[in-house]
Write a protein that holds these residues in place. Structure first.
Motif, mmCIF file in Angstrom:
data_model
loop_
_atom_site.group_PDB
_atom_site.id
_atom_site.type_symbol
_atom_site.label_atom_id
_atom_site.label_comp_id
_atom_site.label_asym_id
_atom_site.label_seq_id
_atom_site.Cartn_x
_atom_site.Cartn_y
_atom_site.Cartn_z
ATOM 1 N N ASP A 128 28.699 44.615 30.031
ATOM 2 C CA ASP A 128 30.093 44.243 30.261
ATOM 3 C C ASP A 128 30.810 45.473 30.802
ATOM 4 O OD1 ASP A 128 32.690 43.425 30.324
ATOM 5 O OD2 ASP A 128 32.789 42.817 28.231
ATOM 6 N N ASP A 129 30.999 45.484 32.092
ATOM 7 C CA ASP A 129 31.561 46.641 32.787
ATOM 8 C C ASP A 129 32.827 46.234 33.537
ATOM 9 O OD1 ASP A 129 31.503 49.295 33.501
ATOM 10 O OD2 ASP A 129 30.043 49.038 35.107
ATOM 11 N N ARG A 130 33.466 45.160 33.079
ATOM 12 C CA ARG A 130 34.599 44.601 33.813
ATOM 13 C C ARG A 130 35.731 45.587 34.038
ATOM 14 N NH1 ARG A 130 35.272 39.242 30.347
ATOM 15 N NH2 ARG A 130 34.274 40.602 28.853
ATOM 16 N N SER A 131 36.069 46.370 33.040
ATOM 17 C CA SER A 131 37.193 47.294 33.173
ATOM 18 C C SER A 131 36.952 48.287 34.305
ATOM 19 C CB SER A 131 37.437 48.044 31.867
ATOM 20 O OG SER A 131 37.812 47.151 30.857
ATOM 21 N N ARG A 132 35.743 48.854 34.361
ATOM 22 C CA ARG A 132 35.423 49.808 35.427
ATOM 23 C C ARG A 132 35.450 49.128 36.787
ATOM 24 N NH1 ARG A 132 31.756 50.688 39.053
ATOM 25 N NH2 ARG A 132 30.375 49.136 38.178
ATOM 26 N N VAL A 133 34.867 47.943 36.874
ATOM 27 C CA VAL A 133 34.803 47.226 38.151
ATOM 28 C C VAL A 133 36.212 46.885 38.633
ATOM 29 C CG1 VAL A 133 34.010 45.118 39.289
ATOM 30 C CG2 VAL A 133 32.472 46.347 37.737
ATOM 31 N N ILE A 134 37.049 46.378 37.741
ATOM 32 C CA ILE A 134 38.421 46.031 38.126
ATOM 33 C C ILE A 134 39.178 47.273 38.586
ATOM 34 C CG2 ILE A 134 40.644 45.221 37.226
ATOM 35 C CD1 ILE A 134 38.951 43.239 35.476
ATOM 36 N N THR A 189 25.356 43.609 36.034
ATOM 37 C CA THR A 189 25.732 42.434 35.248
ATOM 38 C C THR A 189 24.970 42.341 33.927
ATOM 39 O OG1 THR A 189 24.148 40.941 36.301
ATOM 40 C CG2 THR A 189 26.326 41.163 37.346
ATOM 41 N N LEU A 209 30.915 43.074 46.303
ATOM 42 C CA LEU A 209 30.494 43.312 44.934
ATOM 43 C C LEU A 209 28.979 43.145 44.899
ATOM 44 C CD1 LEU A 209 33.246 41.473 42.870
ATOM 45 C CD2 LEU A 209 33.130 43.873 43.563
ATOM 46 N N VAL A 258 27.821 46.454 40.642
ATOM 47 C CA VAL A 258 28.164 45.777 39.392
ATOM 48 C C VAL A 258 26.860 45.493 38.650
ATOM 49 C CG1 VAL A 258 29.272 43.776 38.334
ATOM 50 C CG2 VAL A 258 30.159 44.688 40.502
ATOM 51 N N CYS A 300 26.159 42.814 42.930
ATOM 52 C CA CYS A 300 25.794 42.452 41.550
ATOM 53 C C CYS A 300 24.289 42.559 41.365
ATOM 54 C CB CYS A 300 26.261 41.040 41.235
ATOM 55 S SG CYS A 300 28.046 40.859 41.349
#
Length: 94
Positions: free
Chosen positions: A77-83, A74, A20, A72, A22
């Motif tokens: 808030d890009d959590r959905s894409r990263v997951i 940071t 990842l 990533v 970041c």
């Protein structure tokens, strides 16, 4: 060399390997660090000199590492894409 150790270990154990990567603008990194220092309740040992050293000495990913990485940002808030990308990559690695 540290990333290589983990990549080799993953291969040895027949496990998937992802990095990842970041990133955030330096101004945001400094702001976050200053806020943590001001609050005084963070276990982080980050100081302005530690951040400066990390920015100066950071080694870019090699071509092989870039292929195994997910960027990533940071600062958002890009959590959905990263997951979703992690799940996709792991399913591709079997």
């Amino acid at each position: 060399w540290q990333r290589k150790l983990f990549r080799d270990l993953a291969r040895e154990m027949d496990l998937p390997f992802l990095i990842l990567d970041c990133r955030a603008p330096e101004t945001l990194l400094r702001k976050r660090m200053e806020e943590r220092i001001r609050r005084g309740n963070n276990a982080s040992e980050a100081t302005p000199s530690v951040l400066a050293r990390q920015l100066e000495e950071g080694e870019p990913l090699s071509g092989e590492e870039t292929e195994a990485s997910i960027l990533v940002d940071t600062s958002v808030d890009d959590r959905s894409r990263v997951i979703a990308e992690i799940r996709q990559r792991l399913s591709e690695q079997g």
